[in-house]
Write an enzyme that holds these catalytic residues in place. Sequence first.
Site, mmCIF file in Angstrom:
data_model
loop_
_atom_site.group_PDB
_atom_site.id
_atom_site.type_symbol
_atom_site.label_atom_id
_atom_site.label_comp_id
_atom_site.label_asym_id
_atom_site.label_seq_id
_atom_site.Cartn_x
_atom_site.Cartn_y
_atom_site.Cartn_z
ATOM 1 N N GLY A 104 -9.681 4.481 -5.839
ATOM 2 C CA GLY A 104 -8.353 3.904 -6.071
ATOM 3 C C GLY A 104 -7.280 4.471 -5.159
ATOM 4 O O GLY A 104 -7.518 4.798 -3.996
ATOM 5 N N ASP A 143 0.881 -1.169 0.000
ATOM 6 C CA ASP A 143 0.000 0.000 0.000
ATOM 7 C C ASP A 143 0.917 1.216 0.000
ATOM 8 O O ASP A 143 1.695 1.426 0.948
ATOM 9 C CB ASP A 143 -0.851 -0.053 1.279
ATOM 10 C CG ASP A 143 -1.718 1.180 1.448
ATOM 11 O OD1 ASP A 143 -1.556 2.162 0.697
ATOM 12 O OD2 ASP A 143 -2.558 1.155 2.367
ATOM 13 N N ASP A 190 -5.793 7.305 -5.311
ATOM 14 C CA ASP A 190 -6.054 8.720 -4.992
ATOM 15 C C ASP A 190 -6.874 8.808 -3.693
ATOM 16 O O ASP A 190 -6.531 9.574 -2.768
ATOM 17 C CB ASP A 190 -6.832 9.331 -6.169
ATOM 18 C CG ASP A 190 -6.887 10.845 -6.163
ATOM 19 O OD1 ASP A 190 -6.218 11.457 -5.313
ATOM 20 O OD2 ASP A 190 -7.605 11.412 -7.013
HETATM 21 N N1 AR6 Z 1 -1.347 1.537 -3.008
HETATM 22 C C1 AR6 Z 1 -0.777 1.210 -4.205
HETATM 23 N N2 AR6 Z 1 -1.476 1.014 -5.330
HETATM 24 C C2 AR6 Z 1 -2.822 1.143 -5.264
HETATM 25 C C3 AR6 Z 1 -3.492 1.479 -4.069
HETATM 26 C C4 AR6 Z 1 -2.707 1.683 -2.895
HETATM 27 N N3 AR6 Z 1 -3.234 2.000 -1.720
HETATM 28 N N4 AR6 Z 1 -4.827 1.536 -4.332
HETATM 29 C C5 AR6 Z 1 -4.982 1.230 -5.643
HETATM 30 N N5 AR6 Z 1 -3.781 0.981 -6.196
HETATM 31 P P1 AR6 Z 1 -6.289 3.863 -9.850
HETATM 32 P P2 AR6 Z 1 -5.952 5.406 -12.350
HETATM 33 C C6 AR6 Z 1 -3.425 0.643 -7.590
HETATM 34 O O1 AR6 Z 1 -7.647 3.421 -10.279
HETATM 35 O O2 AR6 Z 1 -6.197 4.202 -13.174
HETATM 36 C C7 AR6 Z 1 -9.194 7.968 -9.151
HETATM 37 O O3 AR6 Z 1 -10.575 8.053 -8.906
HETATM 38 C C8 AR6 Z 1 -4.467 0.006 -8.470
HETATM 39 O O4 AR6 Z 1 -4.558 -1.392 -8.212
HETATM 40 O O5 AR6 Z 1 -6.100 4.305 -8.453
HETATM 41 O O6 AR6 Z 1 -4.791 6.303 -12.695
HETATM 42 C C9 AR6 Z 1 -8.568 9.288 -9.543
HETATM 43 O O7 AR6 Z 1 -9.196 10.349 -8.850
HETATM 44 C C10 AR6 Z 1 -3.886 0.289 -9.850
HETATM 45 O O8 AR6 Z 1 -2.886 -0.668 -10.165
HETATM 46 O O9 AR6 Z 1 -5.756 5.093 -10.784
HETATM 47 C C11 AR6 Z 1 -8.822 9.357 -11.005
HETATM 48 O O10 AR6 Z 1 -10.114 9.841 -11.282
HETATM 49 C C12 AR6 Z 1 -3.190 1.641 -9.665
HETATM 50 O O11 AR6 Z 1 -3.122 1.857 -8.256
HETATM 51 C C13 AR6 Z 1 -8.705 7.919 -11.448
HETATM 52 O O12 AR6 Z 1 -9.011 7.147 -10.287
HETATM 53 C C14 AR6 Z 1 -3.900 2.812 -10.312
HETATM 54 O O13 AR6 Z 1 -5.314 2.671 -10.188
HETATM 55 C C15 AR6 Z 1 -7.312 7.570 -11.877
HETATM 56 O O14 AR6 Z 1 -7.283 6.265 -12.375
#
Ligand code: AR6
Length: 167
Positions: A30, A8, A32
């Site tokens: 996610g 994480d 964020d």
């Molecule tokens: N630590 C590490 N990686 C993570 C964590 C964490 N705590 N949580 C999720 N991931 P995403 P995007 C991974 O969807 O595709 C948001 O709503 C996840 O498994 O977080 O760039 C923003 O506000 C994946 O591999 O980001 C934007 O609107 C990676 O992080 C939108 O999502 C990215 O997934 C951005 O989408």
Amino acid sequence: MIILKQGDITEEDVAVIVNAANSGLRGGGGVDGAIHRAAGPAVMEECQKIGHCATGEAVMTQAGNLKAKKIVHTVGPVWYGGNRHEPELLRSAYRNSFILARNGCFRTIAFPAISTGIYGYPKKEGARIAIKTGIEFERDFEEIRYICFSAEDLKIYQDIFKKERAT
Ligand code: AR6
């Protein structure tokens, strides 16, 4: 040094944590959502003051309650099939994050797999861009960490890292 690990990202003890944000810097789901929950409301306030970040660009804020010193919020592209400059934009998101951290003289940085969750970027192609860009900036940092959320994602990064190192 480049480090690949499962975990994480909010728990990483690095100087700079990179967030996969949206262009309104409004927070969301996610990684964020996880970063803003862990960092606390001061970071969201700072994001609201900044107000906008174009796709492929990056901005830096304080890190609130995180162990990190700063958060770089970057906006990766939404995947529309690959013909809307997605690879260039993703590369630019990684590059601009590295440049902001380097300009602040920070030596350790951790990235999530930008765009590969809600934004739908194919995981392998996303990992290849992440690692290639990391290799370009490796000399500027003590540690570049790629934090994979699942064991499956870590395997993808490990395979691509081996291939890119061999070339
Ligand atoms: N630590 C590490 N990686 C993570 C964590 C964490 N705590 N949580 C999720 N991931 P995403 P995007 C991974 O969807 O595709 C948001 O709503 C996840 O498994 O977080 O760039 C923003 O506000 C994946 O591999 O980001 C934007 O609107 C990676 O992080 C939108 O999502 C990215 O997934 C951005 O989408």
